[in-house]
Design an enzyme around this catalytic site. Structure first.
Site, PDB file in Angstrom:
ATOM      1  N   ASP A   1       0.833  -1.198   0.000  1.00  0.00           N
ATOM      2  CA  ASP A   1       0.000   0.000   0.000  1.00  0.00           C
ATOM      3  C   ASP A   1       0.871   1.253   0.000  1.00  0.00           C
ATOM      4  O   ASP A   1       1.911   1.280   0.650  1.00  0.00           O
ATOM      5  CB  ASP A   1      -0.897  -0.015   1.250  1.00  0.00           C
ATOM      6  CG  ASP A   1      -2.053   0.952   1.149  1.00  0.00           C
ATOM      7  OD1 ASP A   1      -2.278   1.506   0.064  1.00  0.00           O
ATOM      8  OD2 ASP A   1      -2.744   1.147   2.163  1.00  0.00           O
TER       9      ASP A   1
ATOM     10  N   ASN B   1       1.526   3.335  -3.091  1.00  0.00           N
ATOM     11  CA  ASN B   1       2.104   3.794  -4.360  1.00  0.00           C
ATOM     12  C   ASN B   1       1.575   5.172  -4.760  1.00  0.00           C
ATOM     13  O   ASN B   1       2.339   6.047  -5.186  1.00  0.00           O
ATOM     14  CB  ASN B   1       1.797   2.792  -5.472  1.00  0.00           C
ATOM     15  CG  ASN B   1       2.531   1.486  -5.321  1.00  0.00           C
ATOM     16  OD1 ASN B   1       3.435   1.363  -4.500  1.00  0.00           O
ATOM     17  ND2 ASN B   1       2.145   0.497  -6.109  1.00  0.00           N
TER      18      ASN B   1
ATOM     19  N   TRP C   1       2.903   7.943  -2.485  1.00  0.00           N
ATOM     20  CA  TRP C   1       4.316   8.168  -2.785  1.00  0.00           C
ATOM     21  C   TRP C   1       4.450   9.078  -3.999  1.00  0.00           C
ATOM     22  O   TRP C   1       5.255  10.029  -3.997  1.00  0.00           O
ATOM     23  CB  TRP C   1       4.997   6.827  -3.044  1.00  0.00           C
ATOM     24  CG  TRP C   1       6.477   6.871  -3.283  1.00  0.00           C
ATOM     25  CD1 TRP C   1       7.463   6.750  -2.356  1.00  0.00           C
ATOM     26  CD2 TRP C   1       7.139   7.038  -4.550  1.00  0.00           C
ATOM     27  NE1 TRP C   1       8.696   6.826  -2.952  1.00  0.00           N
ATOM     28  CE2 TRP C   1       8.529   7.000  -4.297  1.00  0.00           C
ATOM     29  CE3 TRP C   1       6.689   7.203  -5.863  1.00  0.00           C
ATOM     30  CZ2 TRP C   1       9.470   7.128  -5.310  1.00  0.00           C
ATOM     31  CZ3 TRP C   1       7.628   7.341  -6.873  1.00  0.00           C
ATOM     32  CH2 TRP C   1       8.998   7.303  -6.586  1.00  0.00           C
TER      33      TRP C   1
ATOM     34  N   ARG D   1       0.331   8.987 -10.828  1.00  0.00           N
ATOM     35  CA  ARG D   1       0.166   7.783 -10.007  1.00  0.00           C
ATOM     36  C   ARG D   1       0.919   6.588 -10.588  1.00  0.00           C
ATOM     37  O   ARG D   1       1.434   5.754  -9.839  1.00  0.00           O
ATOM     38  CB  ARG D   1      -1.322   7.442  -9.864  1.00  0.00           C
ATOM     39  CG  ARG D   1      -2.071   8.381  -8.930  1.00  0.00           C
ATOM     40  CD  ARG D   1      -3.543   8.003  -8.850  1.00  0.00           C
ATOM     41  NE  ARG D   1      -3.728   6.659  -8.336  1.00  0.00           N
ATOM     42  CZ  ARG D   1      -3.770   6.343  -7.044  1.00  0.00           C
ATOM     43  NH1 ARG D   1      -3.611   7.288  -6.111  1.00  0.00           N
ATOM     44  NH2 ARG D   1      -3.970   5.096  -6.653  1.00  0.00           N
TER      45      ARG D   1
ATOM     46  N   HIS E   1       3.413   3.343  -9.133  1.00  0.00           N
ATOM     47  CA  HIS E   1       3.305   1.902  -9.381  1.00  0.00           C
ATOM     48  C   HIS E   1       4.610   1.336  -9.958  1.00  0.00           C
ATOM     49  O   HIS E   1       4.993   0.211  -9.639  1.00  0.00           O
ATOM     50  CB  HIS E   1       2.130   1.617 -10.325  1.00  0.00           C
ATOM     51  CG  HIS E   1       0.794   1.962  -9.745  1.00  0.00           C
ATOM     52  ND1 HIS E   1       0.400   1.508  -8.498  1.00  0.00           N
ATOM     53  CD2 HIS E   1      -0.229   2.710 -10.219  1.00  0.00           C
ATOM     54  CE1 HIS E   1      -0.815   1.961  -8.238  1.00  0.00           C
ATOM     55  NE2 HIS E   1      -1.214   2.692  -9.254  1.00  0.00           N
TER      56      HIS E   1
ATOM     57  N   LEU F   1      11.963 -19.919  -4.070  1.00  0.00           N
ATOM     58  CA  LEU F   1      10.867 -19.217  -3.404  1.00  0.00           C
ATOM     59  C   LEU F   1       9.611 -19.407  -4.237  1.00  0.00           C
ATOM     60  O   LEU F   1       9.679 -19.416  -5.474  1.00  0.00           O
ATOM     61  CB  LEU F   1      11.176 -17.713  -3.293  1.00  0.00           C
ATOM     62  CG  LEU F   1      10.066 -16.820  -2.724  1.00  0.00           C
ATOM     63  CD1 LEU F   1       9.970 -16.967  -1.215  1.00  0.00           C
ATOM     64  CD2 LEU F   1      10.315 -15.356  -3.084  1.00  0.00           C
TER      65      LEU F   1
ATOM     66  N   GLU G   1       0.267 -13.362  12.493  1.00  0.00           N
ATOM     67  CA  GLU G   1       0.748 -12.175  13.185  1.00  0.00           C
ATOM     68  C   GLU G   1       0.719 -11.008  12.187  1.00  0.00           C
ATOM     69  O   GLU G   1       0.934 -11.204  10.984  1.00  0.00           O
ATOM     70  CB  GLU G   1       2.182 -12.385  13.686  1.00  0.00           C
ATOM     71  CG  GLU G   1       2.323 -13.466  14.733  1.00  0.00           C
ATOM     72  CD  GLU G   1       1.687 -13.076  16.068  1.00  0.00           C
ATOM     73  OE1 GLU G   1       1.756 -11.876  16.429  1.00  0.00           O
ATOM     74  OE2 GLU G   1       1.122 -13.956  16.736  1.00  0.00           O
TER      75      GLU G   1
END
Length: 232
Positions: free
Chosen positions: A18, A20, A23, A31, A35, A129, A199
């Site tokens: 959250d 972008n 910023w 915008r 991104h 990963l 968590e």
């Protein structure tokens, strides 16, 4: 007596990326520039997760609610996604990342679907990963489709195990840690079923500024917590 587990490195970390837009606004950029900077943060975070020994990383890339954004922003987001998928398909062995997708494929542009299928196939054997992109994803929608799938199978009663098995990616373990950037402190329809005992770590850092240092801060905070699971 409640079960208590002292934390080590989480196997599965999920992130709500959250900030972008904020910023970009702070810098008087469009915008889409936010991104693009956010896409760089994704690359840094994937690298940090691999180095930390995380096995599964889920990123909230595009929610079902994001369709309400301006069309030019949506088009730009999907163009960025196509470029990223192309890189991973081309350099699959180099990255060592296996790609999965969670979310509905309905409404996704055909070009994006083609890139998704190519990237999933080319990265299927990678083991460094597993990257799960939550794309056109909504947790309530996921749970609803799981129940409807079970009803179509003729189920008249369902168990928690049945629902878990009918979710988008049932083979993934539930995330031990969920991170949200930009100072917001809510789930926003993300992994509602899977987050039952996760968590949470909230940081004011905007997503484009997120990287290895911030990721490791979250892991350190997680390591200091003791997970408690209710029981007798």
């Amino acid at each position: 007596m409640s079960q208590e587990i002292q934390n080590t490195t989480p196997r599965h970390v999920a992130i709500i990326m959250d900030g972008n837009g904020r910023w970009a606004k702070e810098r008087h950029f469009p915008r889409l520039a936010g991104h693009r900077a956010g896409a760089n943060a994704v690359e840094r975070t994937i690298k940090a997760a691999k180095q930390a020994g995380v096995e599964f990383l889920t990123l909230y890339a595009f929610s079902t609610e994001n369709w309400s954004r301006p069309q030019d922003e949506i088009d730009g987001l999907f163009k960025l996604l196509e470029q990223t998928l192309d890189r991973y398909a081309k350099d699959a062995a180099k990255h060592g990342v296996k790609l999965l997708i969670s979310g509905s494929r309905e409404k996704l542009p055909p070009a994006v679907l083609e890139k998704i299928n190519k990237a999933i196939t080319s990265t299927a054997q990678n083991t460094a990963l597993t990257l799960n992109l939550a794309l056109n994803y909504g947790a309530r929608q996921e749970i609803t489709q799981a129940v409807n799938t079970l009803l179509k199978q003729g189920k008249t009663a369902v168990s928690m195990e049945d629902i878990s098995a009918a979710l988008y990616q049932p083979a993934l373990p539930d995330p031990e840690l969920i991170i949200r950037t930009s100072g917001e402190e809510r789930l926003s329809n993300f992994l509602l079923w899977q987050a039952a005992y996760s968590e949470f770590y909230f940081t004011p850092v905007l997503w484009p500024d997120f990287g290895e240092e911030e990721f490791n801060k979250a892991l350190t905070e997680y390591s200091h917590r003791t997970r408690r699971f209710g029981g007798i």
